[in-house]
Design an enzyme around this catalytic site. Structure first.
Site, PDB file in Angstrom:
ATOM      1  N   ASP A   3       0.729  -1.331   0.078  1.00 49.28           N
ATOM      2  CA  ASP A   3      -0.022  -0.012   0.081  1.00 49.28           C
ATOM      3  C   ASP A   3       0.872   1.196   0.197  1.00 49.28           C
ATOM      4  OD1 ASP A   3      -2.259   1.646   0.339  1.00 49.28           O
ATOM      5  OD2 ASP A   3      -3.298   0.140   0.991  1.00 49.28           O
ATOM      6  N   GLU A  52      -9.865   3.012  -4.986  1.00 53.56           N
ATOM      7  CA  GLU A  52      -9.719   4.403  -4.609  1.00 53.56           C
ATOM      8  C   GLU A  52      -8.486   4.855  -5.570  1.00 53.56           C
ATOM      9  OE1 GLU A  52     -10.885   4.692   0.004  1.00 53.56           O
ATOM     10  OE2 GLU A  52      -9.059   3.535  -0.206  1.00 53.56           O
ATOM     11  N   HIS A  87      -2.850   3.427  -4.615  1.00 60.83           N
ATOM     12  CA  HIS A  87      -2.428   2.843  -3.457  1.00 60.83           C
ATOM     13  C   HIS A  87      -0.953   2.318  -3.517  1.00 60.83           C
ATOM     14  CE1 HIS A  87      -5.423   3.389  -0.343  1.00 60.83           C
ATOM     15  NE2 HIS A  87      -6.433   3.025  -1.423  1.00 60.83           N
TER      16      HIS A  87
HETATM   17  C1  ACM Z   1     -11.029  -0.451   0.702  1.00 57.97           C
HETATM   18  O1  ACM Z   1     -11.563  -0.386   1.930  1.00 57.97           O
HETATM   19  N1  ACM Z   1     -10.640   0.752   0.358  1.00 57.97           N
HETATM   20  C2  ACM Z   1     -11.127  -1.640   0.216  1.00 57.97           C
END
Ligand code: ACM
Length: 764
Positions: free
Chosen positions: A202, A333, A275
């Site tokens: 991440d 995201e 991410h």
């Molecule tokens: C997430 O909670 N962004 C998968």
């Protein structure tokens, strides 16, 4: 396996007495006693008598059962210091005392049969089925006198409802060690979960060794080092510090083997295209060029050939480590608008004739899917991978609510349901102000338990695409393993039951009792589970001049400290054992703060308010009043009633005692305004509450008696009113949903506990 720190022997004896006491209080004969196994088995029949497990017993197993026999042996040694022998046979002799039979004719995945009599224990099942039988056995072992272990005689036939019973762990925001990960896996195994979703990369850290790209871990895993030289990424969400680290390939192989021995599949997640800050930090060429300027964190991968080649190489090494069929590629995201500034992405859009950056995301995921498929692997990603067009055979993890999962299932794609809010274990478990740090609104174990993965928006045929459910935890605010355990337990038990037990057999009251019985195991395993709430504490409005309540507790050996003046009890406050009766005169309001503690667990805090109000009857002539409350139901997109235009889009009717109203279908909110009268024939004390999870707003005259912003599991509330004979104006509103259409809106009991018939009390 040494993942089970011991509790003292005296503690576990008391737990057993507590368990025996529970059964006794339930007033059931031993032969009918509930077997406290979570998840609740498909069929569990208690029989009379019990089997005593002794060091002289042999665990007799056939060849394919040897790993499970060794597991049971190790568990009994680690937990109880009982050293049984394991003997392997071609055919297990009928007379053996503890028999594990892996070669059975029943081949349904995960199924097992367990028969326990005073003479022997027999567990039969293939592979994981046998292991699950051993887990059921482990849960019903009671330590009767500190020397001898007993298991009640019973017959259990069992199999799982869903094939995907998952739990994730984010090791990027905070690195958890191999030993911690193993304990996490152990605890999943005890409750028959079978997918461990390991979130390995991440923005904040890259945690898996990749030989071809050593800087991923050399740079990408070392937040601390780079912070010390003033050259680090911005970690605005991390609140409890961080721990650097990464898993070597040997670490990964060790964890994979450990999980395999517990019939848990590891799902590795390598995040893309968002991410990805840690990877970009290590290899800047991966980053989206000319992103958005100096203030912006560069988290997006550039959709360049360099990036695709890089990630194919990464995935090749990942696939060599993880033998399972799925690879999780994230997809959530992604800041796809960054691509509009990337020359690579703009050229790609022009070449492919794309209008929107979402099409680039779709292109990205489809290319990765093709690569995975060519290596015999399947792609799974978060629901954003639906945007711009879903890759042909992708499985969708639905986290932004259920919407994405429902759409994907209707497209005949496999789905794992892991929606906010219920499946997010980073939320606090009770009112945020009284709990360790968490994200979002609280999610209680009841909310988890009540979650149903197969939405009724799906046809039975579409519902088959729901592989199961999974809970997630992100650890920006969880800076150590004890805090992690606290967030996971006891909610994990609710997750286990909703993914295993047949829907028709779910029963929250039975589950609650079994969950309390499991606290003796939490102590045995050294698990920092959140303690249960005190019973008898709720927000109250009352027009009486005194208030009394008795606080009780579902576990033995708990102690309580409380104050009635709004301050928190300090460490010197008197400590009492349950039950505790609180009684006070009431002029204005009473703020009750209660700390509950129990050996081996941290204390929990609960705060409630008892508020004094005045109630007046109305001058209404009651002769022409009819049963039921009047209602107006509004079809609106507003999320709150006060914002709703009450002049249009409504229907009117009379709401009878049989429950709420069915909401409007589709993507509308159905706000229901109710109004009428509460008619009291006999002066008495009355308790008024609601069964709805999200309570209605209710007023008597102009005085609020139930506050519609509250969730009954998080902030239980009631009105305790002394009412004279007469008629009282009643009004309010609530949000209609599928669940509360079958529940009681207004529950009225006398303080003697007798429920009154709504039709003679609620009128219009
Ligand atoms: C997430 O909670 N962004 C998968």
């Amino acid at each position: 396996m040494n993942a089970h720190p011991k509790s003292s022997r005296s503690v576990s004896i008391t737990k057993c007495l507590a368990l025996a006491g529970l059964l006794f209080i339930a007033g059931v004969m031993q032969a009918n006693a509930q077997l406290h196994i979570i998840p609740q088995p498909v069929s569990a029949v208690p029989l009379s008598g019990s089997f005593a497990i002794k060091a002289s017993n042999t665990i007799a197993a056939d060849e394919q059962s040897q790993p499970v026999a060794n597991y049971l042996h190790q568990y009994l040694w680690d937990t109880y210091k009982l050293d049984l022998k394991v003997k392997i046979y071609q055919h297990v002799p009928p007379s053996a005392a503890i028999k594990l039979e892996g070669s059975t004719t029943n081949t349904s995945k995960g199924s097992y049969l367990m028969e326990i009599s005073p003479k022997r224990i027999r567990i039969a099942g293939n592979g994981e089925g046998l292991f699950y039988g051993v887990q059921s056995l482990i849960q019903i072992i009671t330590d009767v006198n500190g020397k001898q272990l007993h298991v009640p005689a019973c017959k259990i036939e069992d199999h799982p409802r869903f094939g995907w019973r998952g739990l994730s762990l984010d090791v990027s925001r905070h690195f958890f060690t191999v030993d911690e990960v193993k304990k996490y896996i152990d605890m999943m195994a005890h409750y028959k979960l079978n997918i461990f979703h390991w979130h390995l990369t991440d923005d904040e850290g890259w945690r898996i060794q990749i030989d071809k790209y050593p800087l991923l871990t050399e740079k990408g895993s070392k937040v601390g080092y780079y912070a010390s030289i003033g050259q680090y990424r911005k970690f605005d969400n991390i609140t409890e510090g961080y721990r650097d680290g990464f898993y070597t390939k040997d670490d990964i192989r060790e964890v994979v083997k450990y999980a395999q021995d517990r019939f848990i599949t590891i799902l590795p997640e390598i995040e893309m295209p968002g991410h990805s800050e840690a990877a970009i930090f290590a290899y800047p060429e991966l980053g989206c060029k000319d992103s958005t300027g100096a203030q912006h964190r560069v988290r997006m991968l550039d959709p360049s050939e360099y990036t695709f080649n890089f990630y194919e190489n990464v995935l090749t090494e990942v696939m060599q480590l993880f033998p399972n069929e799925y690879i999780h590629i994230g997809g959530d995201e992604a800041e796809i608008d960054d691509w509009l500034k990337s020359p690579t992405a703009v050229a790609l859009m022009k070449r492919e004739g794309y209008k929107y950056p979402s099409q680039v995301q779709s292109y990205f995921i489809k290319r990765i899917e093709q690569f995975l498929n060519s290596k015999g692997k399947k792609l799974i990603g978060w629901d954003e991978i639906l945007k711009g067009g879903l890759a042909p055979s992708a499985t969708v993890m639905s986290w932004e609510g259920e919407e994405g999962g429902i759409i994907a299932a209707k497209m005949h794609h496999n789905v794992v349901m892991t929606p906010l809010p219920q499946m997010y274990f980073d939320a606090p478990q009770a009112a945020a102000a009284t709990e360790p740090l968490g994200w979002n609104d609280p999610v209680s174990w009841q909310m988890v338990y009540n979650y149903e993965p197969q939405s009724d928006k799906l046809t039975p045929e579409e519902a088959k695409y729901i592989l199961g459910a999974q809970a997630n935890i992100w650890v920006e605010k969880v800076g150590n393993f004890k805090h992690l355990e606290y967030m996971i337990y006891p909610r994990l038990l609710a997750l286990a039951e909703l993914t295993w037990t047949p829907k028709a057999d779910k029963n929250i009251r039975r589950f609650e009792q079994s969950m309390y019985a499991n606290y003796h195991l939490f102590n045995l395993w050294g698990l920092n589970a959140r303690l249960p709430n005190v019973t008898g504490l709720e927000d109250v409005v009352t027009n009486k001049d005194d208030y009394a309540t008795t606080l009780t507790y579902p576990l033995q050996n708990a102690a309580v400290q409380y104050t009635l003046n709004g301050t928190l009890p300090d460490t010197t406050a008197a400590t009492s054992s349950f039950p505790v009766t609180i009684s006070s005169l009431l002029k204005d309001s009473l703020a009750i703060s209660v700390y509950t503690t129990r050996p081996l667990s941290k204390r929990i805090l609960q705060k409630v308010m008892v508020k004094h109000i005045n109630i007046k009857s109305s001058a209404t002539d009651d002769r022409n009043l009819q049963p039921g409350l009047s209602y107006m139901m509004y079809k609106t997109t507003y999320n709150n009633f006060p914002a709703t235009d009450t002049t249009k889009d409504f229907e009117i009717g009379v709401l009878r005692k049989d429950g709420g109203l069915n909401p409007y279908p589709g993507l509308f909110n159905s706000w229901v305004k109710v109004y009428g009268y509460l008619k009291i024939d006999r002066e008495d004390d009355y308790r008024i509450s609601s069964d709805f999870e999200n309570t209605p707003m209710l007023l008597l005259g102009t005085t609020v008696i139930l506050d519609g912003t509250k969730n009954k599991y998080i902030e239980p509330q009631a009105a305790i009113l002394h009412l004279q004979k007469g008629v009282y104006q009643l009004s309010g509103y609530y949000l209609a949903d599928k669940v509360n259409s079958k529940q009681t809106l207004i529950r009225i009991t006398t303080t003697g506990g007798k429920q009154v018939d709504a039709d003679s009390y609620l009128l219009h």
